[in-house]
Scaffold this motif. Structure first.
Motif, PDB file in Angstrom:
ATOM      1  N   TYR A 117      -3.419  -3.708   7.308  1.00 24.88           N
ATOM      2  CA  TYR A 117      -4.752  -3.146   7.562  1.00 24.88           C
ATOM      3  C   TYR A 117      -5.345  -2.635   6.252  1.00 24.88           C
ATOM      4  CZ  TYR A 117      -3.342  -3.580  12.414  1.00 24.88           C
ATOM      5  OH  TYR A 117      -2.931  -4.091  13.612  1.00 24.88           O
ATOM      6  N   LEU A 118      -6.472  -3.214   5.885  1.00 25.56           N
ATOM      7  CA  LEU A 118      -7.131  -2.900   4.624  1.00 25.56           C
ATOM      8  C   LEU A 118      -8.227  -1.859   4.870  1.00 25.56           C
ATOM      9  CD1 LEU A 118      -7.446  -3.580   1.588  1.00 25.56           C
ATOM     10  CD2 LEU A 118      -9.089  -5.363   2.277  1.00 25.56           C
ATOM     11  N   LEU A 119      -8.105  -0.708   4.217  1.00 27.86           N
ATOM     12  CA  LEU A 119      -9.065   0.380   4.374  1.00 27.86           C
ATOM     13  C   LEU A 119     -10.207   0.208   3.373  1.00 27.86           C
ATOM     14  CD1 LEU A 119      -9.837   3.139   5.646  1.00 27.86           C
ATOM     15  CD2 LEU A 119      -8.454   4.215   3.844  1.00 27.86           C
ATOM     16  N   ILE A 120     -11.437   0.190   3.888  1.00 32.55           N
ATOM     17  CA  ILE A 120     -12.634   0.043   3.063  1.00 32.55           C
ATOM     18  C   ILE A 120     -13.447   1.325   3.201  1.00 32.55           C
ATOM     19  CG2 ILE A 120     -14.707  -1.335   2.669  1.00 32.55           C
ATOM     20  CD1 ILE A 120     -13.151  -3.667   4.027  1.00 32.55           C
ATOM     21  N   ASP A 121     -13.678   2.005   2.072  1.00 34.01           N
ATOM     22  CA  ASP A 121     -14.320   3.323   2.134  1.00 34.01           C
ATOM     23  C   ASP A 121     -15.825   3.222   2.387  1.00 34.01           C
ATOM     24  OD1 ASP A 121     -15.581   2.753  -0.286  1.00 34.01           O
ATOM     25  OD2 ASP A 121     -14.272   4.047  -1.484  1.00 34.01           O
ATOM     26  N   GLN A 122     -16.474   4.395   2.416  1.00 31.57           N
ATOM     27  CA  GLN A 122     -17.894   4.449   2.742  1.00 31.57           C
ATOM     28  C   GLN A 122     -18.772   3.782   1.697  1.00 31.57           C
ATOM     29  OE1 GLN A 122     -15.663   6.923   2.469  1.00 31.57           O
ATOM     30  NE2 GLN A 122     -16.605   8.836   1.736  1.00 31.57           N
ATOM     31  N   GLU A 123     -18.206   3.550   0.512  1.00 33.20           N
ATOM     32  CA  GLU A 123     -18.948   2.851  -0.545  1.00 33.20           C
ATOM     33  C   GLU A 123     -18.713   1.343  -0.514  1.00 33.20           C
ATOM     34  OE1 GLU A 123     -21.005   4.572  -2.346  1.00 33.20           O
ATOM     35  OE2 GLU A 123     -20.332   6.495  -1.488  1.00 33.20           O
ATOM     36  N   GLY A 124     -17.895   0.895   0.441  1.00 30.66           N
ATOM     37  CA  GLY A 124     -17.600  -0.532   0.546  1.00 30.66           C
ATOM     38  C   GLY A 124     -16.460  -0.998  -0.329  1.00 30.66           C
ATOM     39  N   ARG A 125     -15.702  -0.050  -0.912  1.00 28.14           N
ATOM     40  CA  ARG A 125     -14.587  -0.409  -1.795  1.00 28.14           C
ATOM     41  C   ARG A 125     -13.283  -0.555  -1.011  1.00 28.14           C
ATOM     42  NH1 ARG A 125     -15.785   4.495  -5.877  1.00 28.14           N
ATOM     43  NH2 ARG A 125     -15.625   5.454  -3.812  1.00 28.14           N
ATOM     44  N   GLU A 126     -12.528  -1.582  -1.351  1.00 29.61           N
ATOM     45  CA  GLU A 126     -11.198  -1.770  -0.761  1.00 29.61           C
ATOM     46  C   GLU A 126     -10.247  -0.791  -1.441  1.00 29.61           C
ATOM     47  OE1 GLU A 126     -10.488  -5.882  -1.532  1.00 29.61           O
ATOM     48  OE2 GLU A 126     -11.862  -6.571   0.051  1.00 29.61           O
ATOM     49  N   THR A 127      -9.803   0.220  -0.700  1.00 25.36           N
ATOM     50  CA  THR A 127      -9.081   1.327  -1.342  1.00 25.36           C
ATOM     51  C   THR A 127      -7.602   1.410  -1.011  1.00 25.36           C
ATOM     52  OG1 THR A 127      -9.634   2.860   0.443  1.00 25.36           O
ATOM     53  CG2 THR A 127     -11.179   2.711  -1.380  1.00 25.36           C
ATOM     54  N   ALA A 128      -7.183   0.981   0.173  1.00 21.32           N
ATOM     55  CA  ALA A 128      -5.783   1.141   0.563  1.00 21.32           C
ATOM     56  C   ALA A 128      -5.366   0.036   1.515  1.00 21.32           C
ATOM     57  CB  ALA A 128      -5.562   2.503   1.218  1.00 21.32           C
ATOM     58  N   LEU A 129      -4.081  -0.323   1.436  1.00 20.96           N
ATOM     59  CA  LEU A 129      -3.514  -1.329   2.334  1.00 20.96           C
ATOM     60  C   LEU A 129      -2.325  -0.717   3.063  1.00 20.96           C
ATOM     61  CD1 LEU A 129      -3.723  -4.405   3.136  1.00 20.96           C
ATOM     62  CD2 LEU A 129      -1.777  -4.737   1.584  1.00 20.96           C
ATOM     63  N   PHE A 130      -2.418  -0.695   4.372  1.00 16.21           N
ATOM     64  CA  PHE A 130      -1.305  -0.248   5.208  1.00 16.21           C
ATOM     65  C   PHE A 130      -0.510  -1.504   5.536  1.00 16.21           C
ATOM     66  CE2 PHE A 130      -4.933   2.526   5.654  1.00 16.21           C
ATOM     67  CZ  PHE A 130      -4.368   3.773   5.379  1.00 16.21           C
ATOM     68  N   SER A 131       0.590  -1.670   4.797  1.00 14.53           N
ATOM     69  CA  SER A 131       1.245  -2.980   4.721  1.00 14.53           C
ATOM     70  C   SER A 131       2.368  -3.190   5.716  1.00 14.53           C
ATOM     71  CB  SER A 131       1.758  -3.207   3.295  1.00 14.53           C
ATOM     72  OG  SER A 131       2.655  -2.181   2.915  1.00 14.53           O
ATOM     73  N   GLY A 132       2.642  -2.197   6.574  1.00 14.57           N
ATOM     74  CA  GLY A 132       3.666  -2.372   7.588  1.00 14.57           C
ATOM     75  C   GLY A 132       4.984  -2.821   7.001  1.00 14.57           C
ATOM     76  N   ASP A 133       5.587  -3.848   7.607  1.00 11.95           N
ATOM     77  CA  ASP A 133       6.847  -4.398   7.109  1.00 11.95           C
ATOM     78  C   ASP A 133       6.634  -5.710   6.359  1.00 11.95           C
ATOM     79  OD1 ASP A 133       7.768  -2.274   8.584  1.00 11.95           O
ATOM     80  OD2 ASP A 133       9.405  -3.364   9.529  1.00 11.95           O
ATOM     81  N   THR A 134       5.393  -5.974   5.967  1.00 15.93           N
ATOM     82  CA  THR A 134       5.119  -7.167   5.160  1.00 15.93           C
ATOM     83  C   THR A 134       5.436  -6.905   3.699  1.00 15.93           C
ATOM     84  OG1 THR A 134       3.423  -7.974   6.693  1.00 15.93           O
ATOM     85  CG2 THR A 134       3.317  -8.765   4.407  1.00 15.93           C
ATOM     86  N   LEU A 135       4.920  -5.797   3.166  1.00 18.49           N
ATOM     87  CA  LEU A 135       5.156  -5.428   1.774  1.00 18.49           C
ATOM     88  C   LEU A 135       5.675  -4.003   1.700  1.00 18.49           C
ATOM     89  CD1 LEU A 135       4.924  -5.885  -1.293  1.00 18.49           C
ATOM     90  CD2 LEU A 135       2.532  -5.126  -1.129  1.00 18.49           C
ATOM     91  N   PHE A 136       6.879  -3.854   1.166  1.00 17.18           N
ATOM     92  CA  PHE A 136       7.439  -2.537   0.886  1.00 17.18           C
ATOM     93  C   PHE A 136       7.275  -2.244  -0.606  1.00 17.18           C
ATOM     94  CE2 PHE A 136      10.374  -3.956   4.439  1.00 17.18           C
ATOM     95  CZ  PHE A 136       9.748  -3.200   5.414  1.00 17.18           C
ATOM     96  N   LEU A 137       7.650  -1.057  -1.008  1.00 19.67           N
ATOM     97  CA  LEU A 137       7.686  -0.745  -2.432  1.00 19.67           C
ATOM     98  C   LEU A 137       9.020  -1.225  -2.976  1.00 19.67           C
ATOM     99  CD1 LEU A 137       6.090   2.815  -2.500  1.00 19.67           C
ATOM    100  CD2 LEU A 137       4.998   0.560  -2.361  1.00 19.67           C
ATOM    101  N   GLY A 138       8.971  -2.220  -3.848  1.00 26.48           N
ATOM    102  CA  GLY A 138      10.179  -2.799  -4.415  1.00 26.48           C
ATOM    103  C   GLY A 138      10.747  -3.951  -3.623  1.00 26.48           C
ATOM    104  N   ASP A 139      10.163  -4.260  -2.467  1.00 27.57           N
ATOM    105  CA  ASP A 139      10.749  -5.266  -1.599  1.00 27.57           C
ATOM    106  C   ASP A 139       9.668  -5.824  -0.672  1.00 27.57           C
ATOM    107  OD1 ASP A 139      12.706  -6.846  -0.503  1.00 27.57           O
ATOM    108  OD2 ASP A 139      13.924  -5.211   0.289  1.00 27.57           O
ATOM    109  N   VAL A 140      10.085  -6.762   0.174  1.00 26.57           N
ATOM    110  CA  VAL A 140       9.210  -7.292   1.227  1.00 26.57           C
ATOM    111  C   VAL A 140      10.011  -7.313   2.520  1.00 26.57           C
ATOM    112  CG1 VAL A 140       7.797  -8.668  -0.327  1.00 26.57           C
ATOM    113  CG2 VAL A 140       9.878  -9.675   0.651  1.00 26.57           C
ATOM    114  N   GLY A 141       9.322  -7.536   3.636  1.00 28.73           N
ATOM    115  CA  GLY A 141       9.995  -7.532   4.929  1.00 28.73           C
ATOM    116  C   GLY A 141      11.006  -8.661   5.065  1.00 28.73           C
ATOM    117  N   ARG A 142      12.086  -8.372   5.748  1.00 24.53           N
ATOM    118  CA  ARG A 142      13.116  -9.408   5.939  1.00 24.53           C
ATOM    119  C   ARG A 142      12.599 -10.468   6.917  1.00 24.53           C
ATOM    120  NH1 ARG A 142      18.339  -6.350   7.891  1.00 24.53           N
ATOM    121  NH2 ARG A 142      19.039  -8.477   8.269  1.00 24.53           N
TER     122      ARG A 142
END
Length: 471
Positions: A117-142
């Motif tokens: 889920y890609l968060l787009i702020d009130q200015e229309g900027r792509e600011t954050a990605l809630f990546s679930g188990d697709t992308l971890f920090l240092g790894d990806v989902g099994r």
């Protein structure tokens, strides 16, 4: 706009709470809804959507109960087929929350319905990605958990994961903040960082999976070294997909106080397992014969899932007084909803009843060093293989706790042996299981390898293949 990460350390799981202009969204909530409801009331906002990144395997989400309590719809990504009313979004579909929007990015690979889920702020900027188990920090989902449901091999799922990451996530800006579904300690990945928030730009630099020269290299690197998933994962997926009983009802049954006589009668009739969640040291000093110890002050819920496997297993609890609700709640997080009651007054009530008590011999590392002088008894190390490989007692056998049912039958019934882990938590789980299966010829080492390393007991980092489990 505000984004809050609600991180639960014992599950290494991140849920997310987003507010903007009087409205809110929650992503991947835990089973108990009270903390989220309290936040909504505190902030004076209305919950507009509950987003689920996929059908989770390692925990039971709070999506169903939270939707019942608030009326907010549950949102899944494309191809999801939940057994309850929900919005199954299209790839690229956006949902408005106050002055911000949340865009669905369908990213199959971990599971077929997995979405970020890609968060787009009130200015229309792509600011954050809630990546679930697709992308971890240092790894990806099994990519090996959804093979049966998808009718694909893990190699084919890993290929889909590559397409999702390299085609949809890596084209985003380096400044996008990554909010993953899990961190270090989760069984959903093999190489996760301890940090729980990072930028996509930094992940481009440090994440091995995002630095592969080809699709084929990515597939090979992601599959390499995967351990078998915990057996309870399937039960959690089913509950997340089909729904579950309200946590209030689970607590209502579980908080039934039992006398020692009532506990014995209930176990006899129901076949319930007595789960003792006290401190390992207290358990060793005395416990109900046949009970299993998994301490509440540790990775309680994941180890319950790994050891007990079947989420339908009925349980009766022995816990320190005033911690009954905590234990039941934490069990519910991994789908163990069939707690039939708890021993009123804790283990002291059992002692006062005059019923039989069992004990496990537990010695210090110093005492072990004395006993090893001039002898070479069998030593069983129940830590992970990676821990064993880094350093272990010379000639100790590596037998990871997670696979105890595979190696237990190979232990001697007559020869005395010693058992340890890193600090004493896992070895007491193993000791309680061994005792329940009729093993009496062993001693647990308090403090585990951390204490052993401070003695003169010979150690080595050489891994002899015959001393390490085949798992």
């Amino acid at each position: 706009m505000k984004v809050e990460q609600i991180y639960t350390g014992c599950l290494a799981q991140g849920a997310y709470y987003i507010t903007s202009a009087g409205e809110a969204a929650i992503i991947d909530p835990l089973r108990e809804t009270k903390p989220y409801l309290e936040r909504l009331e505190r902030d004076g906002v209305q919950l507009k959507y509950i987003f689920e990144t996929h059908f989770h395997a390692d925990f039971v989400s709070g999506h169903v109960d939270l939707s019942r309590a608030t009326g907010a719809p549950i949102v899944y990504g494309p191809t999801a087929k939940p057994g309850f009313e929900a919005i199954v979004a299209e790839d690229g579909q956006s949902f408005r929350v106050g002055e911000v929007s949340i865009r669905v990015l369908h990213t199959p690979g971990h599971t077929m319905e997995s979405s970020c889920y890609l968060l787009i702020d009130q200015e229309g900027r792509e600011t954050a990605l809630f990546s679930g188990d697709t992308l971890f920090l240092g790894d990806v989902g099994r990519p090996d958990l959804a093979q049966k449901a998808a009718g694909l091999t893990q190699e084919e799922l890993a290929g889909l994961l590559y397409d999702s990451l390299y085609g949809k996530i890596l084209p985003l800006s380096d400044e996008v903040t990554i909010y993953p579904g899990h961190g270090a300690g989760s069984a959903c990945g093999k190489n996760m960082m301890r940090e729980t928030v990072d930028s996509l730009g930094n992940q481009r630099r440090v994440n091995y999976a995002l630095n592969q020269p080809s699709r084929e290299a990515f597939i090979a690197s992601v599959i390499e070294g995967l351990l078998p998933p915990p057996a309870y994962f399937g039960g959690n997926v089913a509950m997340n997909k089909q729904g579950y009983e309200s946590l209030d009802n689970v607590l209502g049954t579980g908080l039934t106080a039992l006398s020692p006589d009532e506990l014995v009668a209930l176990v006899s009739v129901s076949g319930a397992l007595v789960l003792d969640a006290r401190n390992p040291a207290d358990f060793a000093e005395g416990f109900i014969p046949g009970s299993i110890n998994i301490g509440l002050d540790g990775d309680f819920a994941p180890w319950v899932g790994a050891m007990l496997v079947d989420v339908r297993q009925p349980l009766v609890l022995v816990v320190d007084p005033e911690r009954e609700e905590e234990a039941i709640t934490r069990l519910s997080r991994v789908g163990f909803d069939h707690v039939l009651g708890y021993l009123k007054g804790g283990f002291a009530a059992w002692q006062a009843s005059g019923r039989e008590i069992d004990r496990i011999e537990r010695i210090s590392a110093e005492e072990l060093a004395l006993r090893l002088e001039g002898s070479k008894p069998m030593i069983v190390d129940v830590r992970k293989e990676s821990e064993y490989a880094s350093a272990h007692v010379h000639d100790a056998y590596s037998r990871p706790l997670a696979y105890i049912n595979d190696w237990m039958a190979d232990l001697p019934r007559e020869e005395h042996f010693y058992i340890h882990c890193a600090g004493g938590y896992r070895s007491m789980i193993a000791s309680s299981i061994l005792r329940s299966r009729g093993y009496y010829n062993f001693t647990d080492v308090a403090g585990g390898f951390a204490a052993i390393a401070q003695t003169n007991i010979p150690q080595t980092d050489f891994v002899c293949p015959s001393k390490i489990s085949s798992k």
